[in-house]
Write an enzyme that holds these catalytic residues in place. Sequence first.
Site, short mmCIF file in Angstrom:
data_model
loop_
_atom_site.label_atom_id
_atom_site.label_comp_id
_atom_site.label_asym_id
_atom_site.label_seq_id
_atom_site.Cartn_x
_atom_site.Cartn_y
_atom_site.Cartn_z
N LYS A 204 -28.91 -2.22 43.03
CA LYS A 204 -27.94 -3.18 42.49
C LYS A 204 -26.54 -2.57 42.49
O LYS A 204 -25.58 -3.21 42.93
CB LYS A 204 -28.36 -3.58 41.07
CG LYS A 204 -29.72 -4.27 41.01
CD LYS A 204 -30.06 -4.71 39.60
CE LYS A 204 -30.30 -3.53 38.67
NZ LYS A 204 -31.49 -2.75 39.06
N HIS B 277 -65.93 12.61 38.38
CA HIS B 277 -65.05 11.49 37.99
C HIS B 277 -64.28 10.96 39.20
O HIS B 277 -64.28 9.74 39.47
CB HIS B 277 -64.08 11.96 36.90
CG HIS B 277 -63.19 10.89 36.38
ND1 HIS B 277 -63.43 10.23 35.20
CD2 HIS B 277 -62.05 10.34 36.88
CE1 HIS B 277 -62.48 9.33 35.00
NE2 HIS B 277 -61.62 9.39 36.01
N GLU B 278 -63.63 11.85 39.93
CA GLU B 278 -62.86 11.41 41.09
C GLU B 278 -63.77 10.92 42.21
O GLU B 278 -63.40 9.99 42.95
CB GLU B 278 -61.96 12.55 41.59
CG GLU B 278 -60.94 13.05 40.57
CD GLU B 278 -59.99 11.95 40.12
OE1 GLU B 278 -59.77 10.99 40.89
OE2 GLU B 278 -59.46 12.04 39.00
N ASP C 163 -57.57 4.97 33.01
CA ASP C 163 -58.37 3.97 33.73
C ASP C 163 -58.72 2.80 32.82
O ASP C 163 -58.63 1.63 33.23
CB ASP C 163 -59.65 4.61 34.27
CG ASP C 163 -59.36 5.76 35.22
OD1 ASP C 163 -58.32 5.71 35.90
OD2 ASP C 163 -60.17 6.71 35.28
#
Length: 781
Positions: free
Chosen positions: A355, A574-575, A650
């Site tokens: 902007k 987990h990943e 998550d």
Amino acid sequence: MAAALLLLRALRQSPEPGPWRLWAQLSGRSPGLFSGAGGRRPYVVRGTPIGLAAAGGHTPQSLLLRILTPSFEGVSGLLLKRHIVPSAIRLWQLSGSTLYFNTSGLKQKNKDDDKPKGKAPEDDEEERRRKEREDQMYRERLRTLFIIAIVMSLLNSLSTSGGSISWADFVNEMLAKGEVQRVQVVPESDVVEVYLHPGAVVFGRPRLALMYRMQVANIDKFEEKLRAAEDELNIESKDRIPVSYKRTGFFGNALYALGMTAVGLAILWYVFRLAGMTGREGGFSAFNQLKMARFTIVDGKTGKGVSFQDVAGMHEAKLEVREFVDYLKSPERFLQLGAKVPKGALLLGPPGCGKTLLAKAVATEAQVPFLAMAGPEFVEVIGGLGAARVRSLFKEARARAPCIVYIDEIDAVGKKRSTSMSGFSNTEEEQTLNQLLVEMDGMGTADHVIVLASTNRADVLDNALMRPGRLDRHVFIDLPTLQERREIFEQHLKGLKLTQPSSFYSQRLAELTPGFSGADIANICNEAALHAAREGHTSVHTFNFEYAVERVIAGTAKKSKILSKEEQRVVAFHESGHALVGWLLEHTEAVMKVSIAPRTNAALGFSQMLPRDQYLFTKEQLFERMCMALGGRAAEAISFSRVTSGAQDDLRKVTRIAYSMVKQFGMAPSIGPVSFPEAQEGLVGIGRRPFSQGLQQMMDHEARLLVARAYRHTEKVLLDNLDKLQALANALLEKEVINYEDIEALIGPPPHGPKKMIAPQKWIDAEKEKQASGEEEAPAP
């Protein structure tokens, strides 16, 4: 106060105007005494005028000199010592004193020589006005010095007090050592004033302060307590401390308070009088500077600055603002058709979308004066300054018309005005906004002044500011699309030394960075160049861009954070859960990279996806996004029969998607096709909700059902593919980082067809192919 009255009396008796006559009269000398005899060259007087005066005598002048001389010399010495005034000559100029003094004969001769010969009447009038201005400046400087002298005299009188002491200090350090001269009791305030002998030694050091105050609990028995202490110290009767009583009474205290109040009001009156003199010669410019708008003037005629060609992307926004530029360049083309160009435009959009950059381009392209000022610079703690600065800004704009006024972050002064029902009101901001509204479209509005403003919080702006006739053209600058990101990358890559042409990187980087703003893209290019310089490369390579993208998304790898074996296993599973669910479901994005290396943004691992430029989402796509986000929590529960706090982010994403589907997208059958505004963070409980408590409970129930259904589906997917989950986790524990090719080699291709992906490894392969053709070899990443 006595010093002030004496000084005013002497001022009235002064036969000539000017401050030096006053000092000469006070000292009892004439100006001729300080000059050379006869026609000799006058010399510079060293020291202060008061210091040259005779100190003896009992006249009012000599009494005033004895009072003010220490203060004047102290102020002069302090100003010279602190380098506030560069020299004694400059100090004399500021105080209105004269450096050179002539005898009366020489003075008359100079007057005769200086007589104008053949001057016009207007020259005489100008000379008279100049002398009047000089006399006014002398008088103002004298008043300033007079106030400083009074204040310093008061401080000097107060400096004789050494503060408060306790009874133990009084007995042990003063009374026992014979340093007390007398004691004065003030019964009304329970205070005892202790006066010491000149040169008294207290606490092991000689003291300049000869009076101390001591608070006493029972003032009526103080003298009895004092005599008992003297008896314990075996002080003889002839050496006893005399005690006197000081009874001021009501009228004495009232007169003292009234006098101090009068002095304070007089000083304030003088200060505000100086403030009212702003704009005239001789006034103090500090007050005038406060009221002046601190804007930046950009002259577009110089040709230096940002042009529309330098602003990549934003095609629609550039078309909108180009109308203003065309009007300022050739207004007759619009006026002959009876068209009226909008008075202003409001640039809206998320932070970092360009902007302010677009406003700079308008300043260069329009080739008219461009006055830029930030919204927070209008409002200060002093009331009325905001409106004064708005008037100053538009006054300058009208004088330079045609021109453009640009206000950055206008939400600082353009917030919605409070109603009578609300208790949150800021009178200064509202006054500034009202003045801005009047200047933009009021009774005295001038043509050919266009206002541009930018903000990323259009929801808080006042409706009167947004109406037609003021900021009636609203230009929304959204996050760049794929094509615009490619153009922005091309623009920023021009300044980098690359191993490949910029077009080789721009398209791939644009596909890697969906949802990135122009500022994020500039940051990626800069981080890639910095990384190449740190590694000692002569040009920027592909893996430098890969590092930059990863750093912006997830932060740098934090090698100092060492996880335990158990924590590494939890992070790996987990990943792997995220990656496996995203790999097996149909409507999820491609998994580019999975890492269990801790990051500086507090993440213990991350899965890098490649989201698509998508603006419409189906219910199934949102549901599978929830499943992918829940993959980490479900993998922990299946593999270890317990869960950890690592899934907090998550769960927050899943909750937001679920409530959006129920409250905004109308995807819950029991709620129906309705949409309610999203609740703002930090405003919970403020205002009225557009739905009942019963409907709120129904929406909460639907959101919980939606999350529970997504979690059950995620568990089913992982339980059906436990061997693949184990394989991914073992690979992560071994390598720490795996990419798309590694996942495909471990568990096979995606069951719903290959997913779109941009693997940086292919860029390196392309570079190696080019190196084989005889070009410079790129170092290994």
